[in-house]
Design a protein around this motif. Sequence first.
Motif, PDB file in Angstrom:
ATOM      1  N   ILE A   1       0.870  -1.275   0.129  1.00  0.00           N
ATOM      2  CA  ILE A   1       0.001  -0.056  -0.140  1.00  0.00           C
ATOM      3  C   ILE A   1       0.785   1.334  -0.100  1.00  0.00           C
ATOM      4  N   ILE A   2       1.923   1.367   0.723  1.00  0.00           N
ATOM      5  CA  ILE A   2       2.998   2.609   0.764  1.00  0.00           C
ATOM      6  C   ILE A   2       3.485   2.470  -0.616  1.00  0.00           C
ATOM      7  N   THR A   3       3.947   1.531  -1.017  1.00  0.00           N
ATOM      8  CA  THR A   3       4.489   1.668  -2.531  1.00  0.00           C
ATOM      9  C   THR A   3       3.691   2.103  -3.619  1.00  0.00           C
ATOM     10  N   ALA A   4       2.017   1.721  -3.569  1.00  0.00           N
ATOM     11  CA  ALA A   4       1.213   2.232  -4.571  1.00  0.00           C
ATOM     12  C   ALA A   4       0.777   3.711  -4.281  1.00  0.00           C
ATOM     13  N   ILE A   5       0.798   4.197  -2.926  1.00  0.00           N
ATOM     14  CA  ILE A   5       0.640   5.589  -2.418  1.00  0.00           C
ATOM     15  C   ILE A   5       1.644   6.374  -3.030  1.00  0.00           C
ATOM     16  N   PHE A   6       2.938   5.940  -2.967  1.00  0.00           N
ATOM     17  CA  PHE A   6       4.209   6.924  -3.554  1.00  0.00           C
ATOM     18  C   PHE A   6       4.500   6.855  -4.678  1.00  0.00           C
ATOM     19  N   ALA A   7       4.022   5.684  -5.410  1.00  0.00           N
ATOM     20  CA  ALA A   7       4.538   5.698  -6.868  1.00  0.00           C
ATOM     21  C   ALA A   7       4.110   6.671  -7.704  1.00  0.00           C
ATOM     22  N   PRO A   8       2.676   7.161  -7.681  1.00  0.00           N
ATOM     23  CA  PRO A   8       2.384   8.463  -8.425  1.00  0.00           C
ATOM     24  C   PRO A   8       3.102   9.488  -7.909  1.00  0.00           C
ATOM     25  N   LEU A   9       3.450   9.721  -6.644  1.00  0.00           N
ATOM     26  CA  LEU A   9       4.311  11.006  -6.161  1.00  0.00           C
ATOM     27  C   LEU A   9       5.675  10.689  -6.664  1.00  0.00           C
ATOM     28  N   THR A  10       6.344   9.692  -7.007  1.00  0.00           N
ATOM     29  CA  THR A  10       7.710   9.358  -7.445  1.00  0.00           C
ATOM     30  C   THR A  10       7.554   9.660  -9.084  1.00  0.00           C
ATOM     31  N   LEU A  11       6.338   9.483  -9.423  1.00  0.00           N
ATOM     32  CA  LEU A  11       6.249   9.724 -11.116  1.00  0.00           C
ATOM     33  C   LEU A  11       6.417  11.401 -11.181  1.00  0.00           C
ATOM     34  N   LEU A  12       5.324  11.937 -10.371  1.00  0.00           N
ATOM     35  CA  LEU A  12       5.421  13.201 -10.606  1.00  0.00           C
ATOM     36  C   LEU A  12       6.900  14.141 -10.373  1.00  0.00           C
ATOM     37  N   THR A  13       7.385  13.732  -9.277  1.00  0.00           N
ATOM     38  CA  THR A  13       8.608  14.158  -9.051  1.00  0.00           C
ATOM     39  C   THR A  13       9.736  13.823  -9.993  1.00  0.00           C
ATOM     40  N   GLY A  14       9.606  12.829 -10.594  1.00  0.00           N
ATOM     41  CA  GLY A  14      10.441  12.405 -11.757  1.00  0.00           C
ATOM     42  C   GLY A  14      10.140  13.262 -12.954  1.00  0.00           C
ATOM     43  N   VAL A  15       8.907  13.501 -13.314  1.00  0.00           N
ATOM     44  CA  VAL A  15       8.673  14.220 -14.503  1.00  0.00           C
ATOM     45  C   VAL A  15       9.182  15.570 -14.587  1.00  0.00           C
ATOM     46  N   TYR A  16       8.953  16.085 -13.344  1.00  0.00           N
ATOM     47  CA  TYR A  16       9.136  17.583 -13.061  1.00  0.00           C
ATOM     48  C   TYR A  16      10.710  17.815 -12.501  1.00  0.00           C
ATOM     49  N   GLY A  17      11.414  16.753 -12.424  1.00  0.00           N
ATOM     50  CA  GLY A  17      12.821  16.755 -12.212  1.00  0.00           C
ATOM     51  C   GLY A  17      13.750  16.421 -13.731  1.00  0.00           C
ATOM     52  N   MET A  18      12.986  16.574 -14.698  1.00  0.00           N
ATOM     53  CA  MET A  18      13.717  16.455 -15.824  1.00  0.00           C
ATOM     54  C   MET A  18      14.850  17.801 -16.226  1.00  0.00           C
ATOM     55  N   ASN A  19      15.761  17.650 -16.796  1.00  0.00           N
ATOM     56  CA  ASN A  19      16.480  18.629 -17.073  1.00  0.00           C
ATOM     57  C   ASN A  19      16.062  19.433 -18.476  1.00  0.00           C
ATOM     58  N   PHE A  20      14.981  19.946 -18.774  1.00  0.00           N
ATOM     59  CA  PHE A  20      14.744  20.832 -19.766  1.00  0.00           C
ATOM     60  C   PHE A  20      14.433  22.230 -19.759  1.00  0.00           C
ATOM     61  N   GLU A  21      14.769  22.859 -20.511  1.00  0.00           N
ATOM     62  CA  GLU A  21      14.983  24.422 -20.366  1.00  0.00           C
ATOM     63  C   GLU A  21      13.529  24.915 -20.068  1.00  0.00           C
ATOM     64  N   PHE A  22      12.475  24.327 -20.896  1.00  0.00           N
ATOM     65  CA  PHE A  22      11.173  24.877 -20.812  1.00  0.00           C
ATOM     66  C   PHE A  22      10.131  23.609 -20.187  1.00  0.00           C
ATOM     67  N   ILE A  23       9.785  23.907 -18.964  1.00  0.00           N
ATOM     68  CA  ILE A  23       8.909  23.136 -18.289  1.00  0.00           C
ATOM     69  C   ILE A  23       7.527  24.099 -17.777  1.00  0.00           C
ATOM     70  N   PRO A  24       6.544  23.618 -18.149  1.00  0.00           N
ATOM     71  CA  PRO A  24       5.310  24.156 -17.496  1.00  0.00           C
ATOM     72  C   PRO A  24       5.304  24.446 -16.127  1.00  0.00           C
ATOM     73  N   GLY A  25       5.195  25.734 -15.731  1.00  0.00           N
ATOM     74  CA  GLY A  25       5.126  26.420 -14.391  1.00  0.00           C
ATOM     75  C   GLY A  25       6.478  26.355 -13.764  1.00  0.00           C
ATOM     76  N   LEU A  26       7.566  26.265 -14.592  1.00  0.00           N
ATOM     77  CA  LEU A  26       9.041  26.295 -14.100  1.00  0.00           C
ATOM     78  C   LEU A  26       9.273  27.702 -13.389  1.00  0.00           C
ATOM     79  N   LYS A  27       8.905  28.827 -14.142  1.00  0.00           N
ATOM     80  CA  LYS A  27       9.011  30.313 -13.914  1.00  0.00           C
ATOM     81  C   LYS A  27       7.870  30.832 -12.801  1.00  0.00           C
ATOM     82  N   SER A  28       6.790  29.964 -12.563  1.00  0.00           N
ATOM     83  CA  SER A  28       5.469  30.220 -11.763  1.00  0.00           C
ATOM     84  C   SER A  28       6.161  30.495 -10.148  1.00  0.00           C
ATOM     85  N   PRO A  29       5.705  31.622  -9.944  1.00  0.00           N
ATOM     86  CA  PRO A  29       5.793  31.444  -8.299  1.00  0.00           C
ATOM     87  C   PRO A  29       4.970  30.514  -7.331  1.00  0.00           C
TER      88      PRO A  29
END
Length: 411
Positions: A307-335
Amino acid sequence: MQVYYFYQHPTEQHIFVQKDQNATAEPVFLWIDCTREDVVNRADEWQKEIYQYTQLILNEFHVKDILNLEHPCSFDTLEDYDLLIFRKLITPDDDIKTGAQALEQHEKMFGLATTPVSFIMTPQVLITVREQGNRAVENYISRIEMNFTRSVQEQNKSRKVSTTPLDLALRLLNSIVDGYLDLRVPLTRRVEFWQQELLQGHRRFTKWDQLLQESMSFQQVENLCEEQIDTLQELRDEIVDNYPHLKGKKKSERQDIMLVRMNDLVSHVERIQKHTVRLRASIQAAIDLHFSAIANQTNENMRILAIITAIFAPLTLLTGVYGMNFEFIPGLKSPTGFWSMLIVMLLTTLLLVYYFYRRHLVGRGEKSVIDLLAQQHQDQHVNLFWFLNYQPIKQSVKETMKEVEKLTKFK
């Protein structure tokens, strides 16, 4: 060596016992009680003493069997006498010497020790060979010696005296076996102790070697009872087929009494055997429950981890996506991008926890299990023909079928 003389009363029809010979009374039979100290290391002298009292010559192989401390239960018959070797379990009530002070060393199997009691029977003589400190036999001897303080007429009032060597031997065996029945309570308490040790949950069970030895001890008692039953059955067959120890006009009545005593003795041994089997089954059931509890606890731990793994798997996906080293990411410059992402992750976690709770994967209790069983029909796959259960459609289908039947009849 102790000698007891059983005599027939000259005027009344009963038997009395005395320590010394009585020339005025008719002798019935003789009981010679010997300890192993009387036989070990002086077998020839002991045989001479037996011959002086009984004029009986013992077979040399039988003498070796009597001297064998570890001889199993057995029964053998000759023309002159019968030999019965019955092994007795050494109980805490016995005062049999063990260790370095003992004349002979007992072989202990899984913490239990047994001692042989030999019976040599003829129509007029009973010879017993036992160890010093055998309380079952000594208590019976003390009851017989209490008759010496009474008159000849009063000896049979409280407890009737044995009439034949076989009767006396069966009474001694009954005293030995009755001592086993007293062991049922402490053995049951011992099993309860192991059940508590196996089913406790606050610490890990590590006494497997002691538990194995305990189980093998019950197996040893069961094997001993089986040997005793086989030996007693051989003696019973001898009584039925060819037994010369019963004589006189009431031979059939005496034989029936002896068979009743024999059946009662066998039933006592069988009761002990069945009780031991039940205790072994209780230990095995506790072991099975122990491993079932461990398996259930392991499954519960794995369920929580899943259950813990299933709960944190989507969070890991989100952090992995927004942890990519691209120059333009939606919301990157947003406060407010960081806080927006935290809110999304929090909502995702809450939705997953609520989903698992509705599926009875977290917070499972007695009520949730009952609900799960009650809702088992609601969790089935979608029925593609659900519309057939609609009442108007059912009615139209029935009418159509009637019309089809009419048309087929016209044809």
